[in-house]
Design a protein around this motif. Structure first.
Motif, PDB file in Angstrom:
ATOM      1  N   ASP A 113       0.815  -1.221   0.000  1.00  0.00           N
ATOM      2  CA  ASP A 113       0.000   0.000   0.000  1.00  0.00           C
ATOM      3  C   ASP A 113       0.844   1.265   0.000  1.00  0.00           C
ATOM      4  O   ASP A 113       0.426   2.301  -0.525  1.00  0.00           O
ATOM      5  N   ILE A 137      -1.882   3.274  -9.898  1.00  0.00           N
ATOM      6  CA  ILE A 137      -2.680   3.823  -8.794  1.00  0.00           C
ATOM      7  C   ILE A 137      -2.414   5.319  -8.658  1.00  0.00           C
ATOM      8  O   ILE A 137      -3.348   6.118  -8.505  1.00  0.00           O
ATOM      9  N   GLU A 155      -5.348   7.861  -6.771  1.00  0.00           N
ATOM     10  CA  GLU A 155      -5.954   7.124  -5.660  1.00  0.00           C
ATOM     11  C   GLU A 155      -4.902   6.615  -4.683  1.00  0.00           C
ATOM     12  O   GLU A 155      -3.720   6.560  -4.987  1.00  0.00           O
ATOM     13  N   ARG A 204      -4.605   3.037  -2.269  1.00  0.00           N
ATOM     14  CA  ARG A 204      -5.211   1.708  -2.112  1.00  0.00           C
ATOM     15  C   ARG A 204      -4.809   1.163  -0.756  1.00  0.00           C
ATOM     16  O   ARG A 204      -3.679   1.344  -0.296  1.00  0.00           O
ATOM     17  N   ALA A 232     -10.192   1.730  -2.492  1.00  0.00           N
ATOM     18  CA  ALA A 232      -9.573   2.807  -3.265  1.00  0.00           C
ATOM     19  C   ALA A 232     -10.127   4.120  -2.732  1.00  0.00           C
ATOM     20  O   ALA A 232     -11.344   4.273  -2.598  1.00  0.00           O
ATOM     21  N   HIS A 235     -12.621  -1.436  -4.209  1.00  0.00           N
ATOM     22  CA  HIS A 235     -12.021  -1.645  -5.536  1.00  0.00           C
ATOM     23  C   HIS A 235     -12.198  -3.102  -5.967  1.00  0.00           C
ATOM     24  O   HIS A 235     -12.593  -3.379  -7.087  1.00  0.00           O
TER      25      HIS A 235
END
Length: 135
Positions: free
Chosen positions: A17, A60, A65, A67, A94, A104
């Motif tokens: 992440d 991403i 975004e 995540r 997300a 997501h």
């Protein structure tokens, strides 16, 4: 054992992440195999895992975004040879720059974990199979 496995996944998913491709890949064995139901080809070895994680982080970021992987519901079985067979569910959230969050994807992850060389205390993924719901 449950707490050890849960802690392993918490640390591993946090690395993913946070975009730490190398740190995330280091939680796999050198010869690990990672298959996803959304990819035609498996990722084999740490270099392919790093490349895959970097590509995901780039996509991403381009989407604007963040995540977050929330992994739980662990089923843990000890197997001969010191292997652990772990099945878990992951919900991937997300979050847009506006702060709005959505689910997501939802996945089932089946792993074979082994003990690393750091005194047998470190867990590493030897084999991973991720099935994304709906694929």
């Amino acid at each position: 054992m449950y707490a050890e496995v849960a802690g392993f996944y918490a640390r591993q998913m946090r690395r993913l992440d946070e975009g730490d491709a190398e740190g995330w890949a280091a939680t796999f064995t050198e010869d690990a195999v990672c298959r996803l139901s959304t990819r035609l080809e498996a990722m084999r070895g740490r270099e392919e895992l790093i490349a895959g994680a970097r590509a995901a982080a780039t996509a991403i970021e381009a989407a604007g975004e963040l995540r977050r992987h929330m992994t739980g519901m662990f089923e843990i079985e000890e197997r001969p040879g010191g292997f652990l067979h772990v099945r878990a569910n992951t919900i991937v959230y997300a979050t847009a720059a506006s702060g709005a969050s959505r689910v997501h994807q939802v996945c089932t992850c089946t792993d074979t974990l082994v003990r690393g060389t750091k005194g047998g205390r470190e867990l590493l993924v030897k084999d991973r199979w991720i099935v994304v719901d709906g694929t």
